[in-house]
Design an enzyme around this catalytic site. Structure first.
Site, short mmCIF file in Angstrom:
data_model
loop_
_atom_site.label_atom_id
_atom_site.label_comp_id
_atom_site.label_asym_id
_atom_site.label_seq_id
_atom_site.Cartn_x
_atom_site.Cartn_y
_atom_site.Cartn_z
N ASP A 90 0.81 -1.22 0.00
CA ASP A 90 0.00 0.00 0.00
C ASP A 90 0.84 1.27 0.00
OD1 ASP A 90 -2.69 -0.54 -0.31
OD2 ASP A 90 -2.95 -1.15 1.77
N HIS A 123 -4.84 3.48 4.00
CA HIS A 123 -4.60 2.07 4.28
C HIS A 123 -3.25 1.89 4.98
CE1 HIS A 123 -7.31 0.94 0.59
NE2 HIS A 123 -7.96 1.58 1.53
N TYR A 127 -2.25 0.42 9.00
CA TYR A 127 -1.36 -0.65 9.46
C TYR A 127 -0.49 -0.17 10.62
CZ TYR A 127 -2.81 -2.38 4.89
OH TYR A 127 -3.56 -2.75 3.81
N GLU A 187 -4.28 -4.98 -6.56
CA GLU A 187 -5.57 -4.62 -5.99
C GLU A 187 -6.52 -5.81 -5.92
OE1 GLU A 187 -5.78 -1.81 -4.73
OE2 GLU A 187 -4.96 -0.19 -5.94
N GLU A 221 -10.24 -1.69 -1.97
CA GLU A 221 -9.42 -2.38 -2.98
C GLU A 221 -10.28 -3.00 -4.07
OE1 GLU A 221 -6.64 -1.45 -2.81
OE2 GLU A 221 -5.67 -1.65 -0.87
N HIS A 224 -10.91 -0.21 -6.36
CA HIS A 224 -9.68 0.12 -7.09
C HIS A 224 -9.44 -0.89 -8.21
CE1 HIS A 224 -7.90 2.18 -3.23
NE2 HIS A 224 -9.06 2.68 -3.60
#
Length: 347
Positions: A90, A123, A127, A187, A221, A224
């Site tokens: 990402d 995104h 994390y 993706e 995602e 995307h």
């Protein structure tokens, strides 16, 4: 075929038409009128993307903070390694989306890619947020080092890294198409064994906060992947001289390699995790590869894997074509299994 280096799109060229004459290498004024674009249905994609707005720190991680120490050693190791994997994908994806937009001569593509880049940045932030919630700073840093040091992960990412860097060094139409193919893989397939791990924890009532976060990322995602596949098809249609047997074979070859590498990675990181069937996971990876190939206008590589072998995953991601719960109104999620009829087909 001689390689023509593409120039970055000009910010404003008032002498050119507002509606772009080409996605890449075309002419456009740079003025965006959503009611007068070359691919009108892309406005709906733009609207769906901005409708998925969310923020990482709105997800309640209190339960995960208490639960992390109770996970098995295999689950803890997989948790940290998979977060490390996702961050290596990402983070660079934010830059790649922006780079694609710099060469796009269609302002609608520029706007959509800007939203995608922003979501990839969220995104990556997420994390950091989930790791900061459950482990020390040293353990966080170690997880984020995996993309630079873990030999299996380095091998898994090598082709992707090479193609993305080739696009930076040589912005040709061929490299744009190949980068779009790898972006579709990223993706639409690369994330999914990792997503499945967190959903597997959630179906055993473990780390539900992390799983909720992953479900929001997963939903983004999916959108995307849908747009990138359409952009790939439209770019290839506008540049038929690149639609050769050699290029299509390149795409198939790199999809095959990616499936093999993703399967090797999933066996490495999930081999000792309770509740994960590695044979089923391999089928799921092939299913996802088939899904992306179909969306890109190509034939399936794995005819025996046209159905999702892990249908239970559908319960963990919102159907973004249906009614969406307001994120700030209701943050809790109910994890209930869906039937084949109402399940989300794109998972």
């Amino acid at each position: 075929m001689s390689e023509v280096m593409l120039s970055k799109a000009k910010t404003l060229e008032p002498r050119n038409p507002n509606k772009s004459t080409g996605l890449f290498g075309g002419k456009s004024s740079g003025i965006l009128n959503w009611n007068d674009i070359a691919y009108p249905h892309w406005y709906k994609i733009y609207k769906r993307l901005i409708g998925n707005y969310w923020q990482a720190d709105e997800v309640n991680m209190a339960g995960d903070v208490k639960q992390f120490s109770t996970l098995s050693e295999a689950e803890k190791e997989a948790y940290l390694k998979i977060i490390g994997l996702l961050s290596t994908l990402d983070g660079p994806q934010t830059r790649t989306a922006l780079l694609i937009s710099l060469y796009a001569t269609d302002p609608s593509v520029q706007s959509i890619m800007a939203v995608i880049a922003q979501q990839e940045a969220v995104h990556n932030e997420s994390y950091s947020y989930v790791l900061a919630s459950v482990v020390s700073l040293d353990e966080q840093n170690e997880s984020f080092q995996l993309g630079r040091k873990d030999p299996v992960l380095l091998k898994r990412n090598e082709n992707l890294v090479n193609q993305y860097n080739s696009f930076v060094e040589k912005p040709t139409m061929d490299n744009i198409l190949k980068t779009l193919a790898y972006t579709a893989l990223l993706e639409g397939m690369f994330f999914y064994s990792g997503f499945a791990f967190f959903y597997n924890l959630a179906r055993h009532n473990k780390m539900v906060g992390t799983s909720t976060m992953i479900s929001y990322i997963n939903r983004d995602e999916l959108e995307h992947g849908r747009f990138i596949a359409e952009l790939f098809r439209a770019t290839l249609a506008e540049n038929p001289e690149h639609n050769t047997e050699e290029f299509v074979e390149w795409v198939y070859d790199h999809f095959k390699q990616s499936v093999e590498l993703e399967t090797e990675w999933s066996n490495y990181v999930l081999g000792n995790v309770e509740g994960i069937d590695l044979e089923e996971m391999e089928g799921y990876i092939k299913y996802r590869a088939n899904k992306m190939l179909r969306m890109m206008g190509l034939e399936e590589l794995y005819p025996e894997h046209v159905e999702n072998p892990m249908k239970w995953i559908r319960a963990y991601v919102d159907n973004f074509d249906g009614t969406k719960t307001d994120f700030f109104e209701q943050k809790s999620r109910q994890y209930t299994k869906t039937s084949d009829l109402n399940g989300f087909d794109d998972l």
